[in-house]
Design a protein around this motif. Structure first.
Motif, PDB file in Angstrom:
ATOM      1  N   ASP A   1      34.674  31.645  43.644  1.00 16.61           N
ATOM      2  CA  ASP A   1      35.878  31.001  43.303  1.00 16.61           C
ATOM      3  C   ASP A   1      36.828  32.486  42.685  1.00 16.61           C
ATOM      4  O   ASP A   1      36.360  33.112  41.909  1.00 16.61           O
ATOM      5  N   GLU A   2      38.060  32.288  43.182  1.00 24.86           N
ATOM      6  CA  GLU A   2      38.837  33.513  42.570  1.00 24.86           C
ATOM      7  C   GLU A   2      38.625  34.567  43.285  1.00 24.86           C
ATOM      8  O   GLU A   2      38.151  35.747  42.385  1.00 24.86           O
TER       9      GLU A   2
ATOM     10  N   HIS B   1      39.359  37.335  44.210  1.00 26.74           N
ATOM     11  CA  HIS B   1      40.154  38.573  44.178  1.00 26.74           C
ATOM     12  C   HIS B   1      39.789  39.051  42.809  1.00 26.74           C
ATOM     13  O   HIS B   1      40.385  40.139  42.522  1.00 26.74           O
ATOM     14  N   GLU B   2      39.431  38.502  41.687  1.00 28.75           N
ATOM     15  CA  GLU B   2      39.443  38.867  40.628  1.00 28.75           C
ATOM     16  C   GLU B   2      38.619  40.144  40.123  1.00 28.75           C
ATOM     17  O   GLU B   2      37.383  40.220  40.750  1.00 28.75           O
TER      18      GLU B   2
ATOM     19  N   SER C   1      40.313  31.520  47.195  1.00 28.69           N
ATOM     20  CA  SER C   1      41.473  31.787  46.240  1.00 28.69           C
ATOM     21  C   SER C   1      42.957  31.451  46.953  1.00 28.69           C
ATOM     22  O   SER C   1      42.821  31.129  47.946  1.00 28.69           O
TER      23      SER C   1
ATOM     24  N   LYS D   1      44.669  31.697  34.928  1.00 28.71           N
ATOM     25  CA  LYS D   1      43.790  31.080  36.150  1.00 28.71           C
ATOM     26  C   LYS D   1      43.161  29.800  35.654  1.00 28.71           C
ATOM     27  O   LYS D   1      42.661  29.609  34.438  1.00 28.71           O
TER      28      LYS D   1
ATOM     29  N   GLN E   1      49.518  38.592  42.467  1.00 24.02           N
ATOM     30  CA  GLN E   1      48.324  37.688  42.277  1.00 24.02           C
ATOM     31  C   GLN E   1      48.446  37.103  40.689  1.00 24.02           C
ATOM     32  O   GLN E   1      48.531  35.820  40.492  1.00 24.02           O
TER      33      GLN E   1
ATOM     34  N   GLN F   1      49.337  33.150  40.202  1.00 23.55           N
ATOM     35  CA  GLN F   1      48.148  32.280  39.331  1.00 23.55           C
ATOM     36  C   GLN F   1      48.766  31.690  38.438  1.00 23.55           C
ATOM     37  O   GLN F   1      48.739  30.469  38.173  1.00 23.55           O
TER      38      GLN F   1
END
Ligand SMILES: Nc1ncnc2c1ncn2[C@@H]1O[C@H](COP(=O)(O)OP(=O)(O)OP(=O)(O)O)[C@@H](O)[C@H]1O
Ligand SMILES: [Zn+2]
Ligand SMILES: [Zn+2]
Length: 805
Positions: free
Chosen positions: A392-393, A395-396, A428, A619, A651, A655
């Motif tokens: 999940d997420e 791109h973090e 994401s 987030k 981002q 978010q």
């Protein structure tokens, strides 16, 4: 026939980054297996270190000098074949030592603790016996060696043969046990005893009846007490009479034992969710190693897609791994997964105590948990037969580890998907450019959730130009519009979230009149303020210039470095809105264990009107009563000297905006900025990920940055700045002829924070499109620098670094 084990020793250096051969004592020949930890003698003297067995081979002859394994730490392997292969791959691709990789994959308590022990010898004099040993058989070296004088005295005693030095390898992993109750009587004996007990002895009767009910089962003393109302004194009497024993039974330390988690049922999916789930489930069932990119706007119900896909893997009798960034591993997320899968879920994150982590890890290893939710290092969870991996997420940037081994959890997830032949879902609202570009090329399969659940609109986003605001009211952190909106939410009993972006805090200068940020003439990247040299530096090419006193763009004098703290913002807000109940979340208020969760729970249950925080609140939060989001300073991350600055800003804004209006009530977002026309901010305003992606790809193409190029960063550090710099230039000369002509090498430049812990850092960045020999070349480079490493110079290689600071 003899048996020999190949063992990786716990001595992370370049010279020892290979297995050593040890003899397996005959008594243990059937017990020692690959993946077990052992204790082995290593090097000179009586040094003992922990080792990891890689292979065991039968041999007919061996060199007579081979040392033998000293002790076996584990009863069963702690790394299976997959784990061993993964550690080897990780070592090779991240340029780390394999033993370091293996340790990273295991709970921290499984790392050995070393103790130096002194023991008397046959020659020990009486004086030394009294002075050092005081009647004990051994003493801890560190307790005695507290001063330089004491150390030299001990060395002299050792040289004279009066004391012997031993090394002990301690296993820190402890199981937690409690007393249990086990009946020693047969059913017939119990009847006899019951008949024999005095009539008045009601308590003993209760005890015997309790034992009868157990019917041979073992339960904890605590449970026994609760079920049969028998006190410990009575139990002890029973033990003395020989009715029962009290064995130690193992219990798990469960961080969520007391959490109130309600079971949930699968929701009825909307059309987009259904399409996504169908595709993922098809890949789970097949099974196929497809990598999906689930691009779903904030509040589109990605979590429900994950949960129903996990259910499909479990239905196949397989396991599932779900990775989330540390920061969004809120009680909310844990509740959702535990609510659906109950006891089958194990949770791994840094908020757990080391004992809790160890127990969760063993529940997974013993197949008692089939679903793992966890942060970065949970990607190594010892799950077998994995049917699905979710990230999940995706791109973090916290998925990348900053220290050795410098791995990205996404790479490990993809490796494990190949090993287990299972799909991966990268999810994401704002995928990384790298992943989105791969989906464009068809390497990943794209799944889109374009709408919020129940067709709820995304919040309206207003951009506030702080240049105008500052002219109106001096140095406030709050624009008039945001203040009015906050007051309005207070009146309507709705909640607000305010984010202060701390990234890039006061590291660049910005003109408060025109928003101008000083950039490098060569790289088009913001220059960083260096207070030590009083200059502005480019971290890519090394360009350096003076700190401007007037804005080169509009000639204003209001050019200064930028930044303010959350505490200050909170103070100002209390002045402006004295009635508001405020919760502040930043590094200071969340340092204590569990504080993060507690503050969010308070906010969720309506104990505050406004949540002020740093990026950590951007987030994953899903609070229905939040209808206003304010971003106090959108620009700070834009000023960072990093080609990903725009991407990160986009981002983050997307978010955090996504926290507003997730339920019935419509949300509104205010973004305060000095750069209202910046494309990252404009695309975020219109929730236009695709637009941003296309635009940013053009920028990356022009600048020659990833995903058009791959990058590797090499850092040299030394206590002596001249040595670090010189070594970097030599390294450059060494590398150049070994790389193809299309490859670009940037630098050497001093690292933005050039001096950390008294060490000076210099870096070069290699940008390339195709360099098949690169891994081999860089390995050679590491080998060749090992001699210098011993003299204090350190070289680090970071593949696809996410930060250039
Ligand atoms: N099919 C559905 N029907 C009704 N409600 C749903 C459905 N799917 C999800 N929801 C609810 O919608 C809300 C938002 O879902 P979720 O938190 O999963 O969004 P998300 O896509 O992860 O967003 P973000 O990226 O912002 O974290 C949750 O409260 C969830 O329970
Ligand atoms: Zn430059
Ligand atoms: Zn200006």
């Amino acid at each position: 026939m003899a048996q020999i084990a190949q063992v990786l020793v716990d001595v992370p250096t370049m010279q020892t980054n290979r297995p050593y051969s040890y003899q397996i004592p005959t008594a243990w020949q059937s017990q020692v297996q690959p993946g077990m930890r052992v204790v082995v003698p290593f090097g000179r003297g009586k040094r003992r270190v922990q080792g990891l067995v890689l292979t065991c081979d039968d041999v007919t002859t061996f060199d007579g000098d081979l040392k033998a394994i000293d002790a076996v730490v584990d009863l069963a392997p702690v790394l299976n074949q997959e784990g061993l292969q993964l550690s080897a791959w990780l070592a090779q691709t991240t340029f780390a030592f394999q033993i370091t990789c293996a340790q990273t994959m295991l709970p921290a308590v499984m790392r050995a603790k070393y103790e130096k022990i002194l023991r008397p010898t046959a020659q020990t004099s009486t004086a030394v016996q009294t002075e050092i040993f005081q009647g004990q058989l051994e003493v801890n070296y560190d307790q005695l060696a507290t001063t330089p004088q004491a150390v030299s005295r001990l060395l002299r005693l050792q040289a004279a043969g009066e004391v012997d030095v031993y090394y002990q390898v301690k296993n820190q992993a402890r199981r937690k046990t409690v007393l249990g109750i086990q009946s020693t009587l047969s059913a017939a004996d119990l009847d006899t005893e019951l008949a024999a007990v005095r009539k008045g002895a009601a308590k003993q009767v209760a005890l015997l009846k309790g034992l009868q009910t157990l019917n041979g089962e073992v339960i904890t003393q605590k449970d026994f007490h609760q079920r049969f109302d028998v006190s410990e004194a009575v139990i002890r009497t029973g033990e003395q009479k020989g009715w029962l024993t009290r064995p130690a039974i193992e219990v798990y330390r469960d961080p969520y034992a007391t959490a109130d988690i309600q079971p949930t049922k699968p929701l009825h999916l909307n059309d987009e969710q259904q399409v996504a789930v169908d595709q993922i489930v098809a890949a789970v069932d097949q099974p196929a190693t497809t990598t999906f990119l689930l691009e779903g706007v904030t509040g589109s119900g990605k979590t429900e897609v994950y949960l129903q896909s996990i259910a499909a893997a479990l239905a196949q009798g397989k396991t599932a791994l779900m990775l989330v960034p540390e920061i969004s591993l809120t009680p909310q997320m844990v509740k959702r997964v535990k609510g659906r899968f109950g006891k089958a879920v194990a949770v791994l994150h840094s908020g757990l105590s080391s004992g809790e982590k160890y127990d969760e890890w063993r529940r997974i290893q013993r197949h008692e948990a089939q679903v793992v939710v966890g942060a970065r290092s949970a990607v190594f969870a010892p799950l077998e037969n994995i049917g699905l991996i979710i990230m999940d997420e995706e791109h973090e940037s916290s998925y990348k580890q900053d220290d050795a081994p410098r791995y990205h959890a996404r790479q490990v997830a993809l490796w494990r998907s190949q090993y287990h032949h299972c799909p991966v879902v990268l999810g994401s609202a704002t995928p990384s450019l790298e992943s989105r570009a791969r989906a464009e090329k068809g390497v990943y399969q794209r799944l889109v959730l374009a709408d919020r659940v129940n067709q709820r609109p995304l919040p309206k986003v207003s951009i506030i130009d702080m240049k105008n605001e500052l002219q109106k009211h001096a140095e406030s952190n709050f624009s008039q519009a945001l203040l009015v909106a906050l007051q309005d939410r207070l009146d309507r009993h709705e909640q607000s979230v305010l984010m202060l972006n701390r990234r890039g805090y006061s590291s660049f200068v910005l003109c408060r009149d025109c928003g101008f940020v000083l950039k490098c003439p060569n790289c088009d990247i913001s220059l960083t303020l260096h207070m030590d040299t009083h200059t502005m530096k480019c971290h890519y090419c090394g360009h350096e210039e003076a700190i401007p006193r007037i804005c080169p763009n509009c000639h204003s004098h209001k050019i200064r470095y930028y930044g303010t703290g959350t505490e200050k913002v909170e103070e100002e807000l209390r002045d402006l809105l004295p009635d508001a109940r405020i919760i502040r979340m930043d590094n200071d208020t969340t340092r204590k264990k569990g504080a993060h969760a507690k503050l969010l729970t308070q906010f969720g249950s309506g104990e505050a009107d406004i949540l002020i925080g740093t990026q950590m609140i951007a987030k994953g939060l899903d609070f229905p009563n939040v209808t206003l989001v304010g971003v106090l300073n959108a620009d700070t991350a834009l000023g960072l000297p990093d080609f990903r600055a725009s991407e990160r800003t986009f981002q983050l804004l997307t978010q955090v905006s996504g926290r507003a209006g997730r339920a019935e009530k419509t949300g509104h977002v205010y973004i305060q900025t000095f750069n209202p026309d910046h494309y990252a901010i404009r695309f975020a305003q219109h929730h236009d990920y695709e637009g941003f992606f296309k635009y940013e790809m053009r920028m990356r193409h022009q600048g020659g940055y990833p995903p058009y190029y791959f990058t590797v960063q090499i850092t040299a550090s030394d206590l002596d700045e001249a040595i670090a710099a010189k070594r970097m230039y030599q390294l450059l000369q060494w590398l150049k002829p070994r790389l193809s002509s299309q490859t670009v090498i940037l630098g050497p430049t001093p690292k933005p924070i050039a001096r950390v812990n008294r060490r000076y850092y210099y870096q070069i960045v290699i940008k390339y499109k195709q360099e098949p020999q690169l891994t081999a070349t860089l390995s050679t480079l590491l080998q060749e620098t090992q001699a210098q490493q011993r003299q204090g110079l350190q070289i680090a290689i970071d593949v696809e670094p996410l930060h250039f600071m």
